[in-house]
Design a protein around this motif. Structure first.
Motif, PDB file in Angstrom:
ATOM      1  N   LEU A 274       0.818  -1.209   0.000  1.00 40.16           N
ATOM      2  CA  LEU A 274       0.000   0.000   0.000  1.00 40.16           C
ATOM      3  C   LEU A 274       0.855   1.264   0.000  1.00 40.16           C
ATOM      4  CD1 LEU A 274      -2.783  -1.021   2.555  1.00 40.16           C
ATOM      5  CD2 LEU A 274      -3.026  -0.743   0.092  1.00 40.16           C
ATOM      6  N   THR A 275       1.997   1.219   0.675  1.00 41.31           N
ATOM      7  CA  THR A 275       2.879   2.392   0.700  1.00 41.31           C
ATOM      8  C   THR A 275       3.422   2.693  -0.689  1.00 41.31           C
ATOM      9  OG1 THR A 275       3.491   1.832   2.964  1.00 41.31           O
ATOM     10  CG2 THR A 275       4.928   3.367   1.785  1.00 41.31           C
ATOM     11  N   HIS A 276       3.777   1.631  -1.415  1.00 39.40           N
ATOM     12  CA  HIS A 276       4.283   1.824  -2.768  1.00 39.40           C
ATOM     13  C   HIS A 276       3.204   2.433  -3.664  1.00 39.40           C
ATOM     14  CE1 HIS A 276       5.316   0.569  -6.904  1.00 39.40           C
ATOM     15  NE2 HIS A 276       6.576   0.857  -6.518  1.00 39.40           N
ATOM     16  N   ASP A 277       1.968   1.887  -3.541  1.00 40.20           N
ATOM     17  CA  ASP A 277       0.871   2.441  -4.347  1.00 40.20           C
ATOM     18  C   ASP A 277       0.586   3.892  -3.952  1.00 40.20           C
ATOM     19  OD1 ASP A 277       0.711  -0.010  -5.534  1.00 40.20           O
ATOM     20  OD2 ASP A 277      -0.971  -0.720  -4.284  1.00 40.20           O
ATOM     21  N   TYR A 278       0.660   4.180  -2.670  1.00 43.65           N
ATOM     22  CA  TYR A 278       0.394   5.544  -2.196  1.00 43.65           C
ATOM     23  C   TYR A 278       1.416   6.535  -2.753  1.00 43.65           C
ATOM     24  CZ  TYR A 278       0.311   9.521   0.970  1.00 43.65           C
ATOM     25  OH  TYR A 278       0.281  10.783   1.488  1.00 43.65           O
ATOM     26  N   ASN A 279       2.660   6.148  -2.789  1.00 48.32           N
ATOM     27  CA  ASN A 279       3.693   7.052  -3.315  1.00 48.32           C
ATOM     28  C   ASN A 279       3.470   7.354  -4.788  1.00 48.32           C
ATOM     29  OD1 ASN A 279       5.026   7.254  -0.844  1.00 48.32           O
ATOM     30  ND2 ASN A 279       6.245   5.400  -1.221  1.00 48.32           N
ATOM     31  N   SER A 280       3.084   6.298  -5.536  1.00 48.23           N
ATOM     32  CA  SER A 280       2.831   6.537  -6.959  1.00 48.23           C
ATOM     33  C   SER A 280       1.620   7.468  -7.156  1.00 48.23           C
ATOM     34  CB  SER A 280       2.593   5.204  -7.675  1.00 48.23           C
ATOM     35  OG  SER A 280       1.453   4.554  -7.141  1.00 48.23           O
TER      36      SER A 280
END
Length: 736
Positions: A274-280
């Motif tokens: 989720l953190t990776h998706d949030y950054n994108s």
């Protein structure tokens, strides 16, 4: 045991009665401690009695009915409740005594302050008197210490000088006065000492009472400490219980925390995803405002340009529409003037409290925002539109209404016949529009004021006379409102000069020269007019009122005479007998009113359809209005309507009648003007220095008609008269 308990309660009752009698016969402050101790003893005995009663109830195996002991027990309980109430009353009395002691303490403090002040004043007075006594003693000693020869000299002076003898007498009288003052001060000092002693005794008594109160306060303080200690123990117990509950809850929280930790270990991989998706998504959101601002700027520019184009187009169309509307109205008015049509104005009265409340009092009339000649009526769920020459909304003032009709009024001065009449159902505001109130007059008074103003403006070249007549048609009978016999019936006849005009023989005609004359005429006419109260109108006009204003003018330079008439008609209101509740004479009046208005409708129909015969003689009203409706007058009808929902049927009929009247063509209007006969030039030269005033053609000997008065002028010279006659002759030749 019950008998013993009963005896104890009786003793307690006797003791309380004794204490009550002692309280009533002696000072309450002396028995306060005794009452408190007795009250405490009674409390203890009461507790013992209650314990014995509980013991007796436990010992009783089964309830017995109709038992003497049970009845006695009930009586004892009632006596016990009575004793408890008396104990409460005693407590209340003790509280009152405490309050009284506090008040006495305050008064004692005030007495002490006043005593200190009086002691200080007495000390100052004693000091002053002692100083005066010492001065007197020193004076006496000095007099005694003088030598003997001085005495002889003094005696000699007494014999020889009256002034010295008088001074000695004054000194002796002053000494005696001072001794009397000293005696009086000593008496006052003695009285003050007695007052001081009594005050000291009172202070001692009050101090004793204060000591008693302090002891009582200490006892109350001890009780309060005990109660605080009990409360502290209770608080400690509550803290311990809360602590135990908190431990149990903490244990449950620790168990839940362990489960949460287990869940966190399993959720860490999902959290990284989720953190990776949030950054994108964050990077996309950071770039999105720039794209959005650019798109919004372009959209705003396009929308602003389109709005500006639409606004400019709308402004141009609105300007053209208003210009065409004004041009259309101007052309329509000119067409109406050329055809001689009856002009029709509409006025809507506001909703009043007499209309009531609810759906029946709702507003059923609306107006066109772009055209002030159109109104819409909502009748039985359908909207019906009507077009008149002018429509006045409820907020229109009397001044605005008169501005639209003043052009017709002023044409009366030029020799035209003008007729303005108000039509509509009863209670629609016809009389208000025509007559108004004293503070806000209507068309009648404003028209006469305007005529006076115009006459004053033309006074340099014209001589005018304004006369007023007032009549009413009541039950098909024409009556003179300004005559000495208002009930006398008049008749309408043709003028004997062959002009075809109508006149009323015997109708009183007053000449008016100021606004005050107008007010007097109006007041006299209002007194004689018939008005009554109906269910629809509190002041319903029961007759048709006519105000006839005749303006006669003479142009002094050309000899041109003009005669114009202004007929101002306030028609009685049409009404439905079922709604108005008319009975007896009111019913007969309503029938005559409706009949005359129906005849007016027949005349309008005949004029509109261009029939050969117009039934003017079917009613006194139409017969009297024949000159105004037959093409020889400028005619205006003011139709009055009510906006209330319950009156929509009458409003619809009034507006339909107004449209029919508006379509009637009367033909062009003629002006009433003629040239006066003038003397020859030789006759003007013979009448040297003489000016004959113009006499207005009033009927001589008529009641209420004052004699006309000439206008005074300076006497011209013969040359001026000859020149004036020559100029008049040239004007007459030029005008043919």
């Amino acid at each position: 045991q019950v008998e013993t308990l009963k005896a104890k309660l009786l003793e307690q009752a006797q003791e309380i009665s004794r204490l009550r009698s002692e309280l009533g016969g002696t000072d309450a402050e002396k028995h306060r401690d005794l009452l408190a101790a007795e009250n405490e003893r009674l409390r203890q005995e009461m507790k013992v009695c209650e314990g014995e009663l509980r013991e007796l109830r436990r010992q009783q195996q089964a309830p017995c009915r109709d038992c003497a002991h049970l009845q006695e027990n009930t009586e004892l309980q009632e006596q016990l409740s009575q004793l408890q109430r008396e104990s409460e009353e005693t407590r209340a009395k003790l509280a009152e005594l405490d309050l009284e002691v506090q008040q006495k303490t305050n008064r004692l403090a005030e007495v002490e302050l006043r005593l200190k002040d009086s002691l200080a004043e007495r000390a100052e007075e004693e000091e002053r008197l002692s100083r005066r006594l010492r001065d007197s003693q020193e004076t006496i000693a000095s007099l005694k210490s003088q030598p003997q020869q001085i005495k002889y000299i003094i005696k000699t002076v007494e014999v020889e000088s009256a002034k010295a003898k008088q001074a000695l007498c004054e000194s002796q009288s002053r000494n005696q006065y001072l001794q009397e003052q000293v005696g009086m001060q000593r008496q006052v000092l003695k009285e003050m000492e007695q007052q001081l002693q009594s005050s000291q005794k009172t202070v001692a008594q009050l101090r004793a009472q204060i000591m008693l109160y302090e002891a009582e306060l200490e006892r109350a303080h001890g009780q309060m400490l005990e109660e605080m200690q009990a409360m502290e123990e209770e608080k400690n117990r509550a803290i311990e219980e809360a602590f135990s509950r908190a431990q149990v809850e903490m244990k449950a929280v620790h168990e839940n925390l362990a489960g949460v930790r287990t869940n966190l270990l399993t959720l860490q991989p999902a959290l990284r995803t989720l953190t990776h998706d949030y950054n994108s998504l964050k990077r996309q959101v950071r770039d999105f405002p720039l794209l959005l601002q650019e798109a919004l700027r372009s959209a705003r520019a396009e929308i602003s340009q389109a709005i500006e184009e639409v606004n400019s187009t709308n402004r141009e169309l609105l300007r053209k529409y208003r210009r065409e509307l004004q041009l259309r109205k101007k052309c329509h008015n000119e067409l109406v003037r050329l055809k001689g049509n009856i002009r029709v104005f509409g006025r809507v009265r506001p909703i009043t409290k007499e209309d009531g409340e609810g759906p029946e009092a709702a507003n059923a009339v609306t107006f066109d925002a772009d055209d002030d000649a159109v109104l819409h009526l909502l009748h039985k769920g359908k909207q019906v539109s009507f077009e008149l020459d002018k429509v006045f909304p409820p907020q229109a003032s009397q001044e605005e209404v008169f501005q639209e009709v003043q052009a017709l009024v002023t044409s009366c001065i030029d020799g035209y016949n003008v007729c303005i009449f108000a039509y509509g159902q009863t209670g629609a505001g016809k009389t208000y529009t025509m007559e108004g109130t004293a503070a806000n007059p209507g068309i009648n008074q404003r028209a006469l004021q305007l005529l006076f103003s115009e006459v004053r403006g033309k006074a340099a070249d014209w001589d005018y006379a304004i006369s007023v007549s007032a009549a009413e048609i009541y039950n098909e009978a024409l009556r003179d409102l300004l005559g000495k016999e208002p009930q006398e019936k008049l008749e309408i006849k043709l003028c004997p000069d062959g002009s075809g005009q109508l006149y009323v023989p015997g109708l009183t005609e007053f000449r008016v020269q100021s606004v005050e004359d107008i007010n007097k005429v109006f007041e006299f006419g209002h007194v004689n007019r018939a008005t009554e109260c109906t269910n629809l109108n509190e002041h319903s006009s029961r007759s048709h009122a006519l105000l006839i204003v005749t303006v006669r003018g003479l142009d002094r330079s050309t000899g041109l005479r003009t005669t114009g008439k202004l007929n101002l008609v306030d028609l009685a209101g049409s009404e439905r007998v079922g709604r108005s509740g008319a009975e007896g004479s009111r019913l007969r009046e309503a029938q005559h009113i409706n009949k005359s208005l129906s005849a007016l409708g027949d005349v309008i129909y005949a004029l509109r359809s261009r029939q050969g015969h117009v039934p003017f003689r079917n009613s006194k009203l139409t017969y009297l209005l024949q000159d105004s409706l037959s093409g020889d007058s400028k005619t205006l009808m003011m139709v009055q309507v009510s906006p209330a929902e319950k009156n929509t049927s009458e409003t619809l009929c009034s507006l339909k009648f107004a449209e029919r009247v508006r379509s009637v063509e009367l033909g062009p209007v003629s002006r009433k003007a003629e040239l006066a006969s003038w003397p020859s030039q030789e006759q003007l030269e013979v009448t040297e220095g003489l000016w004959v005033p113009f006499l207005f053609p009033f009927t001589p000997g008529r009641e209420g008609t004052p004699a006309p008065s000439g206008r005074g002028h300076a006497s011209p010279s013969p040359g001026q008269l000859s020149g004036r006659a020559a100029s008049i002759r040239r004007k007459l030749q030029t005008s043919g």
